[in-house]
Write an enzyme that holds these catalytic residues in place. Structure first.
Site, mmCIF file in Angstrom:
data_model
loop_
_atom_site.group_PDB
_atom_site.id
_atom_site.type_symbol
_atom_site.label_atom_id
_atom_site.label_comp_id
_atom_site.label_asym_id
_atom_site.label_seq_id
_atom_site.Cartn_x
_atom_site.Cartn_y
_atom_site.Cartn_z
ATOM 1 N N HIS A 1 0.813 -1.216 0.000
ATOM 2 C CA HIS A 1 0.000 0.000 0.000
ATOM 3 C C HIS A 1 0.846 1.265 0.000
ATOM 4 O O HIS A 1 0.338 2.374 -0.234
ATOM 5 C CB HIS A 1 -0.927 -0.001 1.220
ATOM 6 C CG HIS A 1 -2.287 0.572 0.934
ATOM 7 N ND1 HIS A 1 -2.469 1.725 0.215
ATOM 8 C CD2 HIS A 1 -3.532 0.141 1.265
ATOM 9 C CE1 HIS A 1 -3.763 1.994 0.133
ATOM 10 N NE2 HIS A 1 -4.427 1.043 0.754
ATOM 11 N N ASP B 1 -2.447 2.181 -4.228
ATOM 12 C CA ASP B 1 -3.668 2.243 -3.428
ATOM 13 C C ASP B 1 -4.631 1.129 -3.844
ATOM 14 O O ASP B 1 -4.409 0.429 -4.850
ATOM 15 C CB ASP B 1 -4.338 3.611 -3.596
ATOM 16 C CG ASP B 1 -3.521 4.734 -2.966
ATOM 17 O OD1 ASP B 1 -2.827 4.467 -1.967
ATOM 18 O OD2 ASP B 1 -3.565 5.861 -3.490
#
Length: 410
Positions: free
Chosen positions: A383, A387
């Site tokens: 992450h 995203d």
């Protein structure tokens, strides 16, 4: 004249090899081509064959000791033959260090001390000492030439951090509990330690998230069945579902370059080429051989590479260079009946795709219920780099390729 048994160089990046086990002892007869010793380098474990018929006259490097490539680890010759060991193990190591120095390379077996001397130690020993906050200069090495071994560091840790009576009691408690539970206490192998370190480091040093999706591979299964007769006739092999998945991943990475990247020193490095890691399970542990420049390969060429690397992994013939440089990894547990699972990133990659077992399920399609073959996909991504939405788009692209399989042949 005695024949030398030499530590091989398993790839350009190999700096040391560790003796796992000698299959023969001094005085045993050996035949040329017979596996006489197993060695480890990073995550590779392979066997060295006897270079000649004769007797194993001397074992120079003992089990669990690490030495650079080119080091003589043993001798084979006639019974009672006198050896000319003018180039001892210590001299070989010194020569190797000097050679590295002249090449301008950093040889990580030795570490200069603040007193101007040189502390010789194995990589495992240095790592343990650093973690425990112990100065290598305070340790007396018991290895060849005073080299500090893992056992030396363990002993020092026990002496410095635990009272002798407590250490004795602690060791006794472990042994007694193991005996009471009927458990077997076995030190982790070098390969297992590498895997443990990398996987723990992966979880600690990245922000991992996993998302799941299912792809309808009914048409893919039919296409595979249709083309495999031709592939078998022309290339002497058959395409597997994994081959098509690998091809789908490569095509998807070309559309979503953010997934073909890594987070290194607070920078996002996006790669131009796709070097695809394909996880292979071995008895000793997990290895990930790499298909270089996978974007330039057709599904048949990709299949050949995957099969070749898997075979080399299982027979212990992989070079260390074949285990490095991957930009994305695929791991398939479908053969074990696993559905969705959470794969761990192969650092420093941005993503890894886990593949489960394909099963038939009723699907409402075209106004009717139909039996379709559904394939579970599990994408773990970092992450810090990507995203959730872009990662989902990447996984959706893989799904689309698998559901329109003719595109995989183009």
């Amino acid at each position: 004249m005695a024949v030398e048994v030499v530590m091989p160089k398993l790839g350009m990046s190999m700096k040391e090899g560790t003796i796992s086990v000698w299959n023969k002892k001094e005085g045993d007869m050996v035949a040329k081509g017979e596996a006489i010793v197993s060695i480890q380098s990073e995550k590779i474990e392979t066997e060295i064959e006897a270079p000649a018929d004769g007797t194993l006259l001397k074992v120079v490097v003992q089990e669990d000791q690490s030495v650079p490539p080119g080091t003589v680890i043993g001798y084979i010759g006639e019974p009672n033959e006198q050896l000319d060991q003018s180039k001892s193990l210590e001299k070989q190591q010194a020569d190797s260090h000097a050679e590295k120095a002249t090449e301008g390379a950093v040889f990580d077996v030795e570490k200069p001390s603040s007193k101007g001397a040189t502390v010789s130690s194995s990589p495992v020993a240095r790592k343990m000492a650093l973690k425990a906050g112990i100065n290598l200069e305070d340790i007396v090495g018991t290895g060849p030439g005073g080299r500090i071994t893992k056992a030396d560091v363990e002993k020092t840790i026990a002496e410095q951090r635990v009272e002798p009576s407590e250490a004795k009691r602690s060791n006794s408690d472990v042994t007694e509990k193991g005996m009471q539970d009927g458990a077997k206490i076995t030190p982790a192998s070098a390969m297992r330690q590498v895997i443990a370190t990398r996987m723990h480091g992966s979880l600690m040093q990245s922000a991992q998230l996993t998302m799941n999706m299912k792809a309808d591979v009914t048409d893919l299964m039919a296409l595979r069945e249709e083309v495999n007769h031709t592939v078998q006739t022309r290339y002497g092999m058959k395409l597997t579902v994994t081959d098509f998945i690998a091809r789908a991943v490569v095509l998807a990475l070309q559309e979503h370059s953010n997934m073909n990247s890594a987070y290194i020193d607070e920078h996002i490095v996006t790669y131009e080429h796709v070097h695809l890691g394909m996880a292979v399970s071995l008895t000793q542990g997990l290895v990930v051989p790499v298909v270089q420049h996978a974007e330039a390969l057709s599904v048949v060429e990709l299949s050949k590479q995957i099969k070749s690397l898997s075979e080399q992994a299982r027979t212990g013939k992989l070079q260390s260079d074949q285990l490095t440089g991957s930009t994305f990894t695929v791991t398939n547990l479908g053969a074990y009946g696993v559905d969705h699972f959470t794969p761990i990133l192969n650092p420093p990659e941005a993503g890894i795709l886990g593949v489960g077992v394909a099963t038939d399920a009723p699907v409402f399609q075209g106004g009717d219920w139909q039996t379709r073959t559904m394939l579970p996909l599990s994408l773990t991504f970092d992450h810090r780099i990507v995203d959730g939405a872009p990662a989902a788009e990447f996984l959706q692209t893989i799904k689309q390729f698998l559901e329109k399989p003719t595109h995989l042949l183009l």
